[in-house]
Design a protein around this motif. Structure first.
Motif, short mmCIF file in Angstrom:
data_model
loop_
_atom_site.label_atom_id
_atom_site.label_comp_id
_atom_site.label_asym_id
_atom_site.label_seq_id
_atom_site.Cartn_x
_atom_site.Cartn_y
_atom_site.Cartn_z
N GLY A 78 34.12 30.36 -4.39
CA GLY A 78 34.95 29.82 -3.32
C GLY A 78 35.02 30.77 -2.14
N ASP A 79 35.68 30.32 -1.09
CA ASP A 79 35.85 31.16 0.10
C ASP A 79 36.77 32.34 -0.19
OD1 ASP A 79 36.14 28.17 2.16
OD2 ASP A 79 34.39 29.17 1.32
N SER A 80 36.50 33.47 0.45
CA SER A 80 37.36 34.63 0.27
C SER A 80 37.34 35.52 1.50
CB SER A 80 36.96 35.44 -0.96
OG SER A 80 35.68 36.01 -0.77
N TYR B 69 30.02 28.02 4.24
CA TYR B 69 30.15 27.13 5.38
C TYR B 69 30.18 27.95 6.68
CZ TYR B 69 31.31 23.47 2.06
OH TYR B 69 31.27 22.55 1.04
N SER B 70 30.13 27.27 7.80
CA SER B 70 30.27 27.92 9.09
C SER B 70 31.75 27.97 9.42
CB SER B 70 29.51 27.13 10.16
OG SER B 70 29.58 27.82 11.39
N LYS C 228 41.32 33.94 17.33
CA LYS C 228 40.51 33.02 16.55
C LYS C 228 39.09 32.98 17.13
CE LYS C 228 41.89 28.99 19.25
NZ LYS C 228 42.58 27.69 19.26
N SER C 229 38.13 32.68 16.28
CA SER C 229 36.76 32.59 16.74
C SER C 229 35.90 31.85 15.74
CB SER C 229 36.18 33.99 16.96
OG SER C 229 34.84 33.89 17.42
N SER C 230 34.92 31.14 16.28
CA SER C 230 33.87 30.55 15.44
C SER C 230 32.50 30.83 16.04
CB SER C 230 34.07 29.05 15.30
OG SER C 230 33.97 28.43 16.57
N THR C 231 32.48 31.58 17.13
CA THR C 231 31.24 31.82 17.86
C THR C 231 30.67 33.19 17.51
OG1 THR C 231 32.11 30.52 19.69
CG2 THR C 231 30.18 31.88 20.14
N LEU D 200 40.33 32.72 7.12
CA LEU D 200 39.26 31.81 7.53
C LEU D 200 39.61 30.39 7.13
CD1 LEU D 200 37.15 30.60 5.15
CD2 LEU D 200 36.54 32.99 4.99
N SER D 201 39.02 29.47 7.88
CA SER D 201 39.14 28.07 7.54
C SER D 201 37.77 27.44 7.67
CB SER D 201 40.15 27.38 8.45
OG SER D 201 40.40 26.06 8.01
#
Lengths: 116, 112
Positions: B1-3, B29-30, B49-52, B92-93
């Motif tokens: 899972g995510d961590s 995932y991204s 926050k960031s996704s880039t 993270l999400s």
């Protein structure tokens, strides 16, 4: 900015009793969440809720836990019966739908639950 | 899972010094990465926050750059203030409406 309200701020109950924690999310938000935090430690996800349904729940979301949002009012977390290990601060959060805004969760101030 | 992993539990600094709080993550995932700050007896508040990938994001003097190659999102500030004393969570999400996965938190204590 947008605010999430939680009622009550503190709740003390005896083990075995039922407790309901209330959350008033941001008005146009449609995703709702509960998190649990013990003594300033890690925030742990309990459950998320959308369109009247639980989307996902963690192992911490025991059978004694339930959530609902009847008629668009408060989003509630009910624990019945309570146990000593349920003592913690419970944070409600909400987020919008659509695009990048849906990633950003706004947290309420928390309800400190003490089970004796 | 995510961590999410935050290696420092406690960081103590004198006012005016720079700080870097480490954050690494695991997901298939991204992700969207976040830094939340929590003052005593308050709700966590979103700081950054960031996704880039490889783009620096800044707010209130704090900054972070998401590096997907190293799965890192370290938080930095060039000069800490007394008011920066708080608990900092990296998180993270995966997608909108999904749970936020928090790291264990780093407590920053700034002394005069």
């Amino acid at each position: 900015g947008p605010k999430v309200l939680q009622i009550p701020s503190h709740q003390i109950i005896d083990m075995g009793q039922m407790v309901t924690l209330n959350c008033d999310p941001v008005s146009n938000h449609l995703y709702f969440y509960w998190y649990k935090q013990i003594l300033g430690q890690q925030m742990e996800f309990l459950v998320n809720f959308y369109n009247g349904k639980v989307m996902e729940k963690s192992k911490l979301f025991k059978d004694q836990f339930s959530v609902e949002r009847p008629d668009g009012s408060y989003f509630t977390l009910k624990i019945q019966p309570t146990a000593l290990e349920d003592s913690a601060v419970y944070f409600c959060a909400s987020s919008s739908t659509g695009g990048a805004l849906s990633y950003e969760q706004y947290f309420g101030p928390g309800t400190r639950l003490t089970v004796l | 899972g995510d961590s999410v992993t935050q290696t420092e539990g406690l960081v103590t600094l004198t006012k005016g010094l720079p700080v870097m709080l480490n954050c690494t993550y695991q997901t298939t995932y991204s992700p969207f990465l976040f830094w939340y700050v929590q003052h005593l007896n308050e709700a966590p508040k979103l700081l950054l926050k960031s996704s880039t990938d490889n783009k620096r994001t800044e707010h209130q003097g704090f900054y972070a750059t998401l590096h997907k190659s190293s799965s890192s999102f370290h938080l930095q500030k060039s000069s800490v203030q007394l008011s920066d004393s708080a608990l900092y969570f990296c998180a993270l999400s995966r997608t909108g409406g999904y749970k936020v996965v928090f790291g264990s938190g780093t407590r920053l204590l700034v002394s005069p």
